[in-house]
Write an enzyme that holds these catalytic residues in place. Structure first.
Site, PDB file in Angstrom:
ATOM      1  N   LYS A 156      29.376 -46.411 -32.487  1.00 23.86           N
ATOM      2  CA  LYS A 156      29.811 -45.982 -31.148  1.00 23.86           C
ATOM      3  C   LYS A 156      28.711 -46.149 -30.112  1.00 23.86           C
ATOM      4  CE  LYS A 156      28.527 -42.589 -33.902  1.00 23.86           C
ATOM      5  NZ  LYS A 156      28.831 -42.179 -35.261  1.00 23.86           N
ATOM      6  N   GLU A 176      37.628 -49.518 -34.412  1.00 26.46           N
ATOM      7  CA  GLU A 176      38.473 -48.327 -34.617  1.00 26.46           C
ATOM      8  C   GLU A 176      37.667 -47.119 -35.095  1.00 26.46           C
ATOM      9  OE1 GLU A 176      42.081 -47.893 -34.221  1.00 26.46           O
ATOM     10  OE2 GLU A 176      41.184 -45.892 -34.302  1.00 26.46           O
ATOM     11  N   GLY A 192      26.865 -35.951 -45.461  1.00 31.09           N
ATOM     12  CA  GLY A 192      26.953 -37.288 -44.866  1.00 31.09           C
ATOM     13  C   GLY A 192      27.729 -37.324 -43.565  1.00 31.09           C
ATOM     14  N   GLU A 238      24.490 -37.899 -38.058  1.00 33.70           N
ATOM     15  CA  GLU A 238      23.799 -39.174 -37.819  1.00 33.70           C
ATOM     16  C   GLU A 238      22.422 -39.120 -38.494  1.00 33.70           C
ATOM     17  OE1 GLU A 238      25.262 -41.787 -35.922  1.00 33.70           O
ATOM     18  OE2 GLU A 238      26.867 -40.406 -36.398  1.00 33.70           O
ATOM     19  N   LYS A 258      31.632 -41.434 -27.675  1.00 35.44           N
ATOM     20  CA  LYS A 258      33.026 -41.617 -28.105  1.00 35.44           C
ATOM     21  C   LYS A 258      34.003 -41.425 -26.945  1.00 35.44           C
ATOM     22  CE  LYS A 258      31.823 -40.248 -32.809  1.00 35.44           C
ATOM     23  NZ  LYS A 258      31.645 -39.108 -33.721  1.00 35.44           N
ATOM     24  N   GLY A 272      32.086 -38.965 -42.154  1.00 33.97           N
ATOM     25  CA  GLY A 272      31.980 -39.074 -43.612  1.00 33.97           C
ATOM     26  C   GLY A 272      32.367 -40.470 -44.074  1.00 33.97           C
TER      27      GLY A 272
HETATM   28  N1  HSE Z   1      27.865 -38.079 -36.916  1.00 31.65           N
HETATM   29  C1  HSE Z   1      29.218 -38.346 -36.546  1.00 31.65           C
HETATM   30  C2  HSE Z   1      29.980 -37.031 -36.493  1.00 31.65           C
HETATM   31  C3  HSE Z   1      29.820 -39.283 -37.533  1.00 31.65           C
HETATM   32  O1  HSE Z   1      29.489 -36.007 -36.991  1.00 31.65           O
HETATM   33  O2  HSE Z   1      31.064 -37.004 -35.940  1.00 31.65           O
HETATM   34  C4  HSE Z   1      31.095 -39.928 -37.094  1.00 31.65           C
HETATM   35  O3  HSE Z   1      30.941 -40.668 -35.929  1.00 31.65           O
END
Ligand code: HSE
Length: 417
Positions: free
Chosen positions: A97, A121, A178, A181, A196, A293
């Site tokens: 993103k 997407e 996971g 970031e 986003k 994830g």
């Molecule tokens: N680090 C991001 C989140 C991962 O927690 O939403 C998905 O973009």
């Protein structure tokens, strides 16, 4: 149909998640082939078997592939890699993103020029469908507002804090799962959600990639007591990213909000993301699902690969019209209702002083409560205001700092959804 030849760049959490899905998953992947993996180093989590490994990710572009899947993250190297792939006639699928937000206009124009596809997407809400829905399925609608909890990590943290967990413990859990970031400050400081909503706003309102102006605030200052005071008035606290069409332009913001507990997004807990699209034909339309994830992101990536393998000649999304950008409104001119938390000296006249400061700035109170003394013998005062322009609230907060009876304060904006 010829096999779709895929080159994966990156070999971290998301890339290995995609690889495992492609190797173990659904039967339609049998029409696809993972030609090579661009991995600077091995990942003990995943054995790539006999798949060709290339240590210089830029060499993946030179391989006999149809599509490069960019999963290296970051901005400038990712931009260079995507540029090289598009200029070499390869389609690109990315979950990144940050690079789409920062360089989307340039990269989309490059894809168009080279007659290849750039699909993203999973850049928003990971695998929960948003980009194709907004770009295709809602295309008959005029969109007036897009508001969403777009960061899984912050929603996970806030949901657990609401149940009494500590910020630091839950952030660690989000990293272990996971969701976060590699640099988790991008999650908790509101930047990831801003990227986003910037992408969704470009699709809904042509607001440009990058968007020229943005208000961004994270969840670092949210305290357990804020949830308790919110609860008193049937609110919860979420991190919301908003793109809204108003008479003079578009507002773009990413910050914590208080949401009424009955609102559509307030009940989404954990790593779930949710978006409300306000539209003319459908009214309020909602999507919700896992927003971070490896499995969720693999789902979004595979949806793009599927679109390419099914009909590479058809563009599965409508790119923004970059020649027709709207004005972006100044955040200071927007109007909000506020939750204000103050910690003050427990003595006569302090409430009158606070009332006077706010009255001097035409800020009217909707509700005021004074709570029990804290351990340090100060008292918390909680105010919910009527609507007021942001700039006036900022001047009133500045004024509070001139009074030694008022020790600290914080605001959270209230969002009507
Ligand atoms: N680090 C991001 C989140 C991962 O927690 O939403 C998905 O973009």
């Amino acid at each position: 149909m010829a096999k779709l030849k895929i080159g994966i760049c990156g070999w971290g959490n998301v890339a290995t998640g995609l690889y495992e899905q492609l190797i173990n998953g659904n039967e339609f992947y049998s029409d696809w082939e993972i030609s090579c993996i661009g991995a600077r180093r091995d990942n003990s989590r995943c054995n790539p078997g006999s798949t060709k490994i290339i240590r210089d990710i830029f060499d993946v572009v030179k391989e006999d592939i149809d599509v490069l899947v960019e999963l290296i993250g970051g901005v400038e190297t990712a931009r260079d890699l995507i540029t090289e792939a598009l200029n070499s006639g390869k389609h690109v699928v990315t979950a990144n993103k940050a690079v789409i937000f920062e360089h989307g206009e340039e990269l989309i124009n490059l894809a168009i020029k080279n007659n290849v596809r750039l699909l993203f997407e999973s850049a928003v809400c990971a695998g929960t469908p948003t980009i194709k829905i907004l770009s295709n399925d809602l295309s008959a609608n005029k969109i007036s507002k897009v508001a969403g909890m777009l960061n899984g990590t912050t929603n996970f943290i806030l949901s657990k804090m609401e149940e009494g967990a500590s910020y630091a413990d839950v952030l660690k859990e989000a990293q272990d799962n996971g969701y976060a970031e590699p640099d988790p400050s991008l999650d908790v400081n509101g930047t990831d959600a801003a990227h986003k909503i910037g992408i969704l706003s470009a699709l809904a309102f042509n607001s440009g990639l990058p968007a020229p102006d943005f208000y961004i605030e994270g969840i670092e200052d949210i305290q357990p007591h804020d949830f308790i005071y919110a609860e008193d008035f049937d609110f919860t606290i979420k991190h919301l990213a908003v793109a809204k069409l108003s008479a003079g332009g578009i507002e773009l913001r990413s910050h914590p909000v208080m949401l009424n507990k009955n609102s559509s997004l307030a009940g989404l807990k954990g790593v779930r993301n949710g978006i409300q699209f306000d539209t003319d034909l459908l009214g309020a339309f909602h999507v919700a699902g896992s927003g971070a994830g490896r499995e969720s992101t693999a789902s979004g990536l595979i949806s793009d690969l599927h679109a390419l393998s099914k009909s590479p000649e058809i563009l599965p999304i409508n790119y923004p019209d970059f020649s027709n950008k709207p004005n972006i409104l100044n955040f200071n001119d927007l109007i909000f209702k506020f939750y204000v938390y103050l910690e003050v000296k427990d003595e006569a006249g302090v409430l009158a002083l606070i009332s006077k400061i706010f009255a001097d700035h035409s800020i009217s109170f909707d509700k005021v409560i004074q709570k029990d003394q804290l351990e340090n013998s100060n008292v918390p005062v909680v105010i919910f205001t009527d609507p007021i322009i942001e700039s006036e609230m900022q001047i009133a907060l500045e004024d509070l700092t001139n009074h030694p009876e008022i020790f600290n304060f914080k605001i959270i904006r209230i969002e009507d959804l």
